[in-house]
Design an enzyme around this catalytic site. Structure first.
Site, mmCIF file in Angstrom:
data_model
loop_
_atom_site.group_PDB
_atom_site.id
_atom_site.type_symbol
_atom_site.label_atom_id
_atom_site.label_comp_id
_atom_site.label_asym_id
_atom_site.label_seq_id
_atom_site.Cartn_x
_atom_site.Cartn_y
_atom_site.Cartn_z
ATOM 1 N N GLU A 23 -3.563 7.561 -4.206
ATOM 2 C CA GLU A 23 -3.449 6.302 -3.454
ATOM 3 C C GLU A 23 -3.277 5.112 -4.390
ATOM 4 O O GLU A 23 -3.984 4.999 -5.392
ATOM 5 C CB GLU A 23 -4.717 6.107 -2.607
ATOM 6 C CG GLU A 23 -4.717 4.821 -1.799
ATOM 7 C CD GLU A 23 -6.031 4.612 -1.043
ATOM 8 O OE1 GLU A 23 -7.078 4.358 -1.681
ATOM 9 O OE2 GLU A 23 -6.011 4.713 0.196
ATOM 10 N N TYR B 252 0.850 -1.192 0.000
ATOM 11 C CA TYR B 252 0.000 0.000 0.000
ATOM 12 C C TYR B 252 0.885 1.241 0.000
ATOM 13 O O TYR B 252 1.889 1.303 0.733
ATOM 14 C CB TYR B 252 -0.892 0.017 1.259
ATOM 15 C CG TYR B 252 -1.708 1.293 1.370
ATOM 16 C CD1 TYR B 252 -3.009 1.340 0.874
ATOM 17 C CD2 TYR B 252 -1.166 2.456 1.924
ATOM 18 C CE1 TYR B 252 -3.758 2.508 0.939
ATOM 19 C CE2 TYR B 252 -1.902 3.629 1.989
ATOM 20 C CZ TYR B 252 -3.192 3.643 1.497
ATOM 21 O OH TYR B 252 -3.917 4.796 1.554
#
Ligand code: GDP
Ligand code: MN
Length: 390
Positions: free
Chosen positions: A197, A106
Protein backbone atom coordinates in the site's frame (compact mmCIF):
# COMPACT_ATOMS: atom_id res chain seq x y z
CA UNK A 1 4.92 -10.44 8.52
CA UNK A 2 4.48 -6.67 8.48
CA UNK A 3 7.29 -4.36 7.42
CA UNK A 4 7.85 -0.86 8.68
CA UNK A 5 7.92 2.02 6.23
CA UNK A 6 11.64 2.17 5.52
CA UNK A 7 11.69 -1.58 4.83
CA UNK A 8 8.68 -1.25 2.56
CA UNK A 9 10.51 1.49 0.66
CA UNK A 10 13.59 -0.74 0.33
CA UNK A 11 11.41 -3.51 -1.03
CA UNK A 12 9.74 -1.08 -3.45
CA UNK A 13 13.06 0.39 -4.55
CA UNK A 14 14.60 -2.94 -5.52
CA UNK A 15 11.51 -3.75 -7.59
CA UNK A 16 11.47 -0.53 -9.55
CA UNK A 17 8.81 1.37 -7.60
CA UNK A 18 10.08 4.97 -7.30
CA UNK A 19 10.65 6.18 -3.73
CA UNK A 20 12.25 9.29 -2.20
CA UNK A 21 16.06 9.51 -1.96
CA UNK A 22 17.40 6.98 0.59
CA UNK A 23 17.43 8.12 4.21
CA UNK A 24 18.96 6.84 7.44
CA UNK A 25 17.66 4.42 10.05
CA UNK A 26 18.30 5.90 13.50
CA UNK A 27 17.85 4.82 17.11
CA UNK A 28 19.16 7.80 19.07
CA UNK A 29 18.82 11.60 19.03
CA UNK A 30 22.48 11.88 18.04
CA UNK A 31 21.99 9.58 15.06
CA UNK A 32 18.96 11.58 13.95
CA UNK A 33 20.88 14.86 14.27
CA UNK A 34 23.80 13.41 12.29
CA UNK A 35 21.48 12.15 9.55
CA UNK A 36 19.68 15.51 9.31
CA UNK A 37 22.98 17.40 9.25
CA UNK A 38 24.33 15.36 6.36
CA UNK A 39 21.07 15.41 4.37
CA UNK A 40 20.67 19.19 4.77
CA UNK A 41 24.34 19.71 3.85
CA UNK A 42 23.81 17.41 0.87
CA UNK A 43 21.25 19.78 -0.66
CA UNK A 44 17.90 18.76 0.91
CA UNK A 45 15.89 21.88 1.77
CA UNK A 46 14.19 19.92 4.56
CA UNK A 47 14.25 16.48 6.10
CA UNK A 48 11.37 14.42 7.42
CA UNK A 49 11.70 12.58 10.72
CA UNK A 50 9.43 9.52 10.73
CA UNK A 51 8.57 7.06 13.51
CA UNK A 52 8.98 3.44 12.36
CA UNK A 53 6.16 1.50 13.99
CA UNK A 54 3.84 -1.17 12.63
CA UNK A 55 0.71 0.94 12.71
CA UNK A 56 -0.81 3.67 10.58
CA UNK A 57 -1.76 7.25 11.45
CA UNK A 58 1.74 8.17 12.57
CA UNK A 59 1.38 11.67 11.16
CA UNK A 60 -1.73 12.44 13.22
CA UNK A 61 -0.06 11.04 16.35
CA UNK A 62 2.93 13.37 15.99
CA UNK A 63 5.24 10.69 14.62
CA UNK A 64 6.02 12.37 11.27
CA UNK A 65 7.63 15.82 11.28
CA UNK A 66 9.45 18.06 8.82
CA UNK A 67 12.61 19.92 9.81
CA UNK A 68 14.37 22.67 7.87
CA UNK A 69 17.24 22.98 10.33
CA UNK A 70 19.40 20.67 12.41
CA UNK A 71 18.03 22.28 15.58
CA UNK A 72 14.47 21.50 14.53
CA UNK A 73 15.47 17.94 13.66
CA UNK A 74 16.84 17.57 17.19
CA UNK A 75 13.54 18.78 18.69
CA UNK A 76 11.59 16.30 16.56
CA UNK A 77 14.02 13.52 17.48
CA UNK A 78 13.38 14.18 21.15
CA UNK A 79 9.61 14.24 20.77
CA UNK A 80 9.34 11.20 18.48
CA UNK A 81 11.76 8.73 20.10
CA UNK A 82 9.85 6.96 22.88
CA UNK A 83 6.50 8.32 21.67
CA UNK A 84 3.62 5.89 22.16
CA UNK A 85 1.63 5.49 18.95
CA UNK A 86 -1.42 3.29 19.56
CA UNK A 87 0.55 1.12 21.99
CA UNK A 88 3.69 0.99 19.85
CA UNK A 89 6.64 2.74 21.48
CA UNK A 90 8.94 4.35 18.91
CA UNK A 91 12.44 2.91 19.04
CA UNK A 92 13.44 3.34 15.43
CA UNK A 93 13.19 6.54 13.37
CA UNK A 94 13.75 7.06 9.67
CA UNK A 95 15.21 10.37 8.50
CA UNK A 96 14.68 11.09 4.82
CA UNK A 97 15.22 14.11 2.55
CA UNK A 98 11.77 15.74 2.38
CA UNK A 99 9.82 15.62 -0.86
CA UNK A 100 7.86 18.52 -2.39
CA UNK A 101 4.22 17.55 -2.72
CA UNK A 102 1.80 18.87 -5.33
CA UNK A 103 -0.94 16.28 -4.75
CA UNK A 104 -1.47 13.11 -2.70
CA UNK A 105 -3.11 9.95 -4.09
CA UNK A 106 -3.75 6.43 -2.85
CA UNK A 107 -2.66 3.16 -4.48
CA UNK A 108 -2.55 -0.41 -3.19
CA UNK A 109 -2.51 -4.05 -4.23
CA UNK A 110 -3.81 -6.66 -1.84
CA UNK A 111 -4.89 -10.22 -1.54
CA UNK A 112 -8.66 -10.34 -1.35
CA UNK A 113 -9.77 -13.27 0.81
CA UNK A 114 -13.37 -13.19 -0.37
CA UNK A 115 -12.63 -13.59 -4.07
CA UNK A 116 -9.26 -15.30 -3.47
CA UNK A 117 -7.84 -12.88 -6.00
CA UNK A 118 -5.67 -9.77 -6.24
CA UNK A 119 -7.32 -6.41 -5.77
CA UNK A 120 -5.99 -3.02 -6.86
CA UNK A 121 -7.37 0.07 -5.13
CA UNK A 122 -6.65 3.55 -6.41
CA UNK A 123 -7.95 6.97 -5.43
CA UNK A 124 -7.26 10.55 -6.27
CA UNK A 125 -7.84 11.31 -2.60
CA UNK A 126 -4.77 10.09 -0.76
CA UNK A 127 -2.80 10.93 2.34
CA UNK A 128 -5.97 10.44 4.37
CA UNK A 129 -7.75 7.42 5.80
CA UNK A 130 -8.88 5.53 2.69
CA UNK A 131 -11.67 3.71 4.56
CA UNK A 132 -13.09 7.09 5.48
CA UNK A 133 -12.95 8.21 1.84
CA UNK A 134 -14.64 4.95 0.87
CA UNK A 135 -17.49 5.66 3.32
CA UNK A 136 -18.04 9.31 2.53
CA UNK A 137 -17.19 9.38 -1.16
CA UNK A 138 -17.13 5.81 -2.54
CA UNK A 139 -17.06 7.07 -6.13
CA UNK A 140 -13.59 8.46 -5.48
CA UNK A 141 -12.23 4.98 -4.77
CA UNK A 142 -11.62 2.60 -7.68
CA UNK A 143 -11.48 -1.10 -6.79
CA UNK A 144 -10.45 -3.47 -9.50
CA UNK A 145 -10.18 -7.24 -9.05
CA UNK A 146 -7.57 -8.58 -11.45
CA UNK A 147 -8.41 -11.45 -13.76
CA UNK A 148 -6.26 -14.56 -13.71
CA UNK A 149 -4.94 -13.66 -17.17
CA UNK A 150 -3.81 -10.27 -15.86
CA UNK A 151 -2.10 -11.91 -12.94
CA UNK A 152 -0.34 -14.68 -14.86
CA UNK A 153 2.41 -12.71 -16.62
CA UNK A 154 2.55 -9.51 -14.63
CA UNK A 155 0.07 -6.67 -14.72
CA UNK A 156 -0.37 -5.42 -18.31
CA UNK A 157 0.35 -1.71 -18.75
CA UNK A 158 -3.08 -1.31 -20.41
CA UNK A 159 -4.83 -2.54 -17.28
CA UNK A 160 -2.75 -0.30 -15.05
CA UNK A 161 -3.50 2.68 -17.29
CA UNK A 162 -7.22 1.94 -17.19
CA UNK A 163 -7.19 1.79 -13.40
CA UNK A 164 -5.38 5.10 -12.83
CA UNK A 165 -7.55 6.72 -15.50
CA UNK A 166 -10.74 5.47 -13.81
CA UNK A 167 -9.47 6.93 -10.54
CA UNK A 168 -9.31 10.33 -12.25
CA UNK A 169 -5.63 10.91 -11.69
CA UNK A 170 -4.64 13.98 -13.71
CA UNK A 171 -3.46 13.50 -17.32
CA UNK A 172 0.05 14.71 -16.49
CA UNK A 173 0.73 11.74 -14.21
CA UNK A 174 -1.22 8.93 -15.92
CA UNK A 175 1.71 7.40 -17.73
CA UNK A 176 4.10 7.40 -14.79
CA UNK A 177 1.43 6.28 -12.31
CA UNK A 178 0.51 3.36 -14.59
CA UNK A 179 4.14 2.33 -14.85
CA UNK A 180 4.49 2.60 -11.10
CA UNK A 181 1.43 0.36 -10.63
CA UNK A 182 2.93 -2.29 -12.92
CA UNK A 183 6.11 -2.20 -10.81
CA UNK A 184 4.09 -2.26 -7.58
CA UNK A 185 2.24 -5.38 -8.71
CA UNK A 186 5.58 -6.94 -9.73
CA UNK A 187 6.98 -6.21 -6.25
CA UNK A 188 3.89 -7.66 -4.61
CA UNK A 189 4.19 -10.92 -6.55
CA UNK A 190 7.97 -11.30 -6.46
CA UNK A 191 8.15 -10.71 -2.72
CA UNK A 192 5.03 -12.79 -1.88
CA UNK A 193 3.25 -9.84 -0.28
CA UNK A 194 -0.38 -9.94 0.80
CA UNK A 195 -0.52 -6.13 0.88
CA UNK A 196 1.51 -3.39 -0.79
CA UNK A 197 0.00 0.00 0.00
CA UNK A 198 1.16 3.50 -0.90
CA UNK A 199 -0.59 6.28 0.99
CA UNK A 200 0.21 8.84 -0.13
CA UNK A 201 1.45 8.30 -3.63
CA UNK A 202 2.62 11.84 -4.38
CA UNK A 203 2.85 14.02 -7.43
CA UNK A 204 5.97 16.16 -7.35
CA UNK A 205 6.39 19.57 -9.00
CA UNK A 206 7.98 17.92 -12.05
CA UNK A 207 4.85 15.66 -12.36
CA UNK A 208 6.75 12.53 -11.39
CA UNK A 209 5.01 10.22 -8.91
CA UNK A 210 6.70 8.41 -6.02
CA UNK A 211 5.73 6.34 -2.97
CA UNK A 212 6.01 8.70 0.01
CA UNK A 213 4.84 6.02 2.44
CA UNK A 214 4.94 2.21 2.25
CA UNK A 215 2.92 -0.41 4.04
CA UNK A 216 3.84 -3.97 3.13
CA UNK A 217 2.69 -7.28 4.60
CA UNK A 218 4.51 -10.43 3.54
CA UNK A 219 2.86 -13.84 3.42
CA UNK A 220 4.18 -15.93 6.33
CA UNK A 221 3.38 -19.10 4.39
CA UNK A 222 5.91 -18.04 1.73
CA UNK A 223 8.71 -17.34 4.21
CA UNK A 224 10.51 -20.53 3.13
CA UNK A 225 10.98 -19.01 -0.32
CA UNK A 226 12.71 -15.96 1.19
CA UNK A 227 15.15 -17.37 3.77
CA UNK A 228 12.50 -17.03 6.46
CA UNK A 229 12.34 -13.25 5.82
CA UNK A 230 15.53 -12.99 7.89
CA UNK A 231 16.54 -9.77 6.12
CA UNK A 232 13.55 -7.93 7.61
CA UNK A 233 14.06 -8.93 11.23
CA UNK A 234 15.71 -6.10 13.10
CA UNK A 235 15.86 -5.10 16.75
CA UNK A 236 13.53 -2.43 18.05
CA UNK A 237 10.58 -3.31 15.86
CA UNK A 238 7.56 -5.13 17.23
CA UNK A 239 8.41 -8.81 17.32
CA UNK A 240 5.92 -11.56 16.64
CA UNK A 241 3.98 -12.79 19.65
CA UNK A 242 6.62 -14.76 21.63
CA UNK A 243 4.41 -17.84 21.96
CA UNK A 244 3.64 -17.81 18.23
CA UNK A 245 7.35 -17.53 17.51
CA UNK A 246 8.07 -20.49 19.81
CA UNK A 247 5.28 -22.51 18.21
CA UNK A 248 6.65 -21.78 14.75
CA UNK A 249 10.13 -22.89 15.83
CA UNK A 250 8.69 -26.15 17.16
CA UNK A 251 6.46 -26.75 14.16
CA UNK A 252 3.24 -26.40 16.18
CA UNK A 253 0.16 -24.99 14.42
CA UNK A 254 -0.72 -22.23 16.89
CA UNK A 255 -2.47 -18.90 16.53
CA UNK A 256 -2.83 -16.55 19.49
CA UNK A 257 -6.36 -15.19 20.00
CA UNK A 258 -7.66 -12.78 22.60
CA UNK A 259 -9.88 -14.84 24.91
CA UNK A 260 -9.19 -16.87 28.06
CA UNK A 261 -10.06 -20.49 27.14
CA UNK A 262 -7.06 -22.33 25.71
CA UNK A 263 -8.10 -24.69 22.92
CA UNK A 264 -6.22 -27.70 21.69
CA UNK A 265 -7.52 -30.29 19.27
CA UNK A 266 -6.50 -32.63 16.50
CA UNK A 267 -7.33 -31.43 13.02
CA UNK A 268 -7.96 -27.85 11.92
CA UNK A 269 -11.66 -28.49 11.32
CA UNK A 270 -12.23 -29.89 14.78
CA UNK A 271 -10.32 -27.01 16.37
CA UNK A 272 -12.39 -24.47 14.41
CA UNK A 273 -15.58 -26.21 15.54
CA UNK A 274 -14.28 -26.15 19.11
CA UNK A 275 -13.76 -22.38 18.92
CA UNK A 276 -17.39 -22.08 17.85
CA UNK A 277 -18.68 -24.24 20.69
CA UNK A 278 -16.63 -22.25 23.21
CA UNK A 279 -18.20 -19.08 21.81
CA UNK A 280 -21.71 -20.61 21.93
CA UNK A 281 -21.14 -21.28 25.61
CA UNK A 282 -20.31 -17.65 26.24
CA UNK A 283 -16.52 -18.01 26.31
CA UNK A 284 -13.69 -16.72 24.16
CA UNK A 285 -10.85 -18.86 22.91
CA UNK A 286 -7.31 -17.79 23.85
CA UNK A 287 -5.77 -19.56 20.89
CA UNK A 288 -6.12 -22.01 18.04
CA UNK A 289 -3.86 -25.04 18.35
CA UNK A 290 -3.98 -28.05 16.07
CA UNK A 291 -1.80 -30.92 17.32
CA UNK A 292 -2.36 -32.65 13.99
CA UNK A 293 -3.05 -36.25 13.15
CA UNK A 294 -1.19 -39.00 14.97
CA UNK A 295 0.10 -36.67 17.67
CA UNK A 296 2.57 -38.40 20.00
CA UNK A 297 2.56 -37.99 23.75
CA UNK A 298 5.57 -35.71 23.38
CA UNK A 299 3.88 -33.43 20.81
CA UNK A 300 0.84 -33.33 23.05
CA UNK A 301 2.92 -32.32 26.07
CA UNK A 302 4.79 -29.62 24.10
CA UNK A 303 1.54 -28.17 22.77
CA UNK A 304 -0.20 -28.19 26.11
CA UNK A 305 2.82 -26.58 27.76
CA UNK A 306 2.74 -23.77 25.21
CA UNK A 307 -0.96 -23.05 25.79
CA UNK A 308 -0.59 -23.15 29.58
CA UNK A 309 2.29 -20.67 29.52
CA UNK A 310 0.01 -18.00 28.03
CA UNK A 311 -0.87 -15.80 31.02
CA UNK A 312 -4.28 -15.02 29.47
CA UNK A 313 -5.30 -18.69 29.60
CA UNK A 314 -7.56 -19.49 32.55
CA UNK A 315 -8.73 -22.94 31.48
CA UNK A 316 -7.89 -25.32 28.67
CA UNK A 317 -10.14 -27.45 26.54
CA UNK A 318 -8.44 -30.50 25.02
CA UNK A 319 -10.72 -31.86 22.34
CA UNK A 320 -9.51 -35.02 20.64
CA UNK A 321 -11.39 -37.18 18.20
CA UNK A 322 -9.13 -40.17 17.75
CA UNK A 323 -8.56 -41.50 14.28
CA UNK A 324 -4.88 -41.85 13.56
CA UNK A 325 -4.40 -40.08 16.88
CA UNK A 326 -4.75 -42.65 19.63
CA UNK A 327 -6.47 -41.96 22.92
CA UNK A 328 -3.74 -43.43 25.08
CA UNK A 329 -1.08 -41.24 23.40
CA UNK A 330 -3.16 -38.16 24.14
CA UNK A 331 -3.69 -39.23 27.74
CA UNK A 332 0.01 -39.97 28.20
CA UNK A 333 0.76 -36.55 26.72
CA UNK A 334 -1.53 -34.86 29.22
CA UNK A 335 0.11 -36.75 32.08
CA UNK A 336 3.58 -35.97 30.69
CA UNK A 337 2.73 -32.28 30.30
CA UNK A 338 1.46 -31.97 33.86
CA UNK A 339 4.62 -33.68 35.12
CA UNK A 340 6.85 -31.36 33.13
CA UNK A 341 5.01 -28.22 34.08
CA UNK A 342 4.72 -28.91 37.78
CA UNK A 343 2.17 -26.65 39.42
CA UNK A 344 -0.07 -24.61 37.17
CA UNK A 345 -3.24 -22.82 38.14
CA UNK A 346 -5.48 -23.65 35.19
CA UNK A 347 -7.97 -26.51 34.94
CA UNK A 348 -7.82 -28.82 31.92
CA UNK A 349 -11.01 -30.24 30.50
CA UNK A 350 -10.30 -33.28 28.35
CA UNK A 351 -12.76 -34.74 25.91
CA UNK A 352 -11.54 -37.95 24.30
CA UNK A 353 -13.45 -39.85 21.66
CA UNK A 354 -12.64 -42.29 18.87
CA UNK A 355 -9.67 -44.63 18.70
CA UNK A 356 -8.65 -46.03 22.09
CA UNK A 357 -10.63 -43.36 23.93
CA UNK A 358 -11.55 -45.82 26.66
CA UNK A 359 -7.93 -46.62 27.33
CA UNK A 360 -7.04 -42.95 27.35
CA UNK A 361 -9.71 -42.17 29.90
CA UNK A 362 -8.46 -45.03 32.11
CA UNK A 363 -4.92 -43.61 32.00
CA UNK A 364 -6.16 -40.16 33.01
CA UNK A 365 -8.27 -41.57 35.79
CA UNK A 366 -5.39 -43.68 37.14
CA UNK A 367 -3.04 -40.66 37.09
CA UNK A 368 -5.51 -38.86 39.33
CA UNK A 369 -4.41 -35.38 38.23
CA UNK A 370 -5.95 -32.66 40.41
CA UNK A 371 -6.24 -30.13 37.54
CA UNK A 372 -7.73 -32.47 34.96
CA UNK A 373 -11.43 -33.04 34.41
CA UNK A 374 -12.86 -35.47 31.85
CA UNK A 375 -15.88 -34.58 29.73
CA UNK A 376 -18.04 -36.96 27.73
CA UNK A 377 -19.04 -34.62 24.89
CA UNK A 378 -17.69 -31.57 23.12
CA UNK A 379 -20.62 -29.49 24.39
CA UNK A 380 -20.07 -30.56 27.99
CA UNK A 381 -16.33 -29.96 27.67
CA UNK A 382 -16.84 -26.44 26.32
CA UNK A 383 -19.41 -25.52 28.98
CA UNK A 384 -17.10 -26.76 31.73
CA UNK A 385 -14.01 -25.01 30.33
CA UNK A 386 -15.91 -21.73 29.95
CA UNK A 387 -17.15 -22.06 33.52
CA UNK A 388 -13.60 -22.63 34.81
CA UNK A 389 -12.41 -19.58 32.86
CA UNK A 390 -14.89 -17.50 34.82
P1 GDP B 1 1.23 8.00 8.21
O1 GDP B 1 0.58 9.17 8.91
O2 GDP B 1 1.62 6.93 9.17
O3 GDP B 1 0.41 7.47 7.09
O4 GDP B 1 2.62 8.57 7.61
P2 GDP B 1 2.98 9.16 6.15
O5 GDP B 1 4.32 8.69 5.77
O6 GDP B 1 1.91 8.85 5.17
O7 GDP B 1 3.04 10.72 6.40
C1 GDP B 1 1.91 11.45 6.79
C2 GDP B 1 1.83 12.75 6.05
O8 GDP B 1 2.98 13.54 6.33
C3 GDP B 1 1.81 12.62 4.53
O9 GDP B 1 0.51 12.38 4.04
C4 GDP B 1 2.36 13.95 4.10
O10 GDP B 1 1.31 14.90 4.04
C5 GDP B 1 3.31 14.33 5.22
N1 GDP B 1 4.68 14.06 4.78
C6 GDP B 1 5.37 12.90 4.95
N2 GDP B 1 6.57 12.97 4.33
C7 GDP B 1 6.63 14.19 3.77
C8 GDP B 1 7.61 14.86 2.95
O11 GDP B 1 8.67 14.34 2.59
N3 GDP B 1 7.32 16.12 2.55
C9 GDP B 1 6.16 16.74 2.89
N4 GDP B 1 5.96 17.98 2.44
N5 GDP B 1 5.21 16.15 3.63
C10 GDP B 1 5.45 14.89 4.07
MN1 MN C 1 0.64 7.10 5.16
Amino acid sequence: MDLVEFQGKQLFGRNGVPVPPAGSVCRTVDEIVAAATSQLAGGASAVVVKAQVKTGGRGKAGGVKLATSVEQAREHAESILGLDIKGHVVQVVYVEPASDIVEEYYLSVMHDRVSKGHLVICSREGGVDIEEVNRTNPDAVVKRLLTSAEVADGLPLDTATAIVTDANLPDEVLASAAQLLVALFGAYRAEDATLAEINPLIRRPDDSVIALDAKVSLDGNAAFRHDGYAEWKIDGLDADDPLEAEAKAKGIQYVKLDGSVGVLGNGAGLVMATLDVVAQNGGRAANFLDVGGGASADAMAESLGLVLRDPAVRSVLVNIFGGITRGEEVANGVVEATNRLGDFPQKLVVRLDGTNAEEGRRILEAANLPNVVAAATMQEAAATAVQFAG
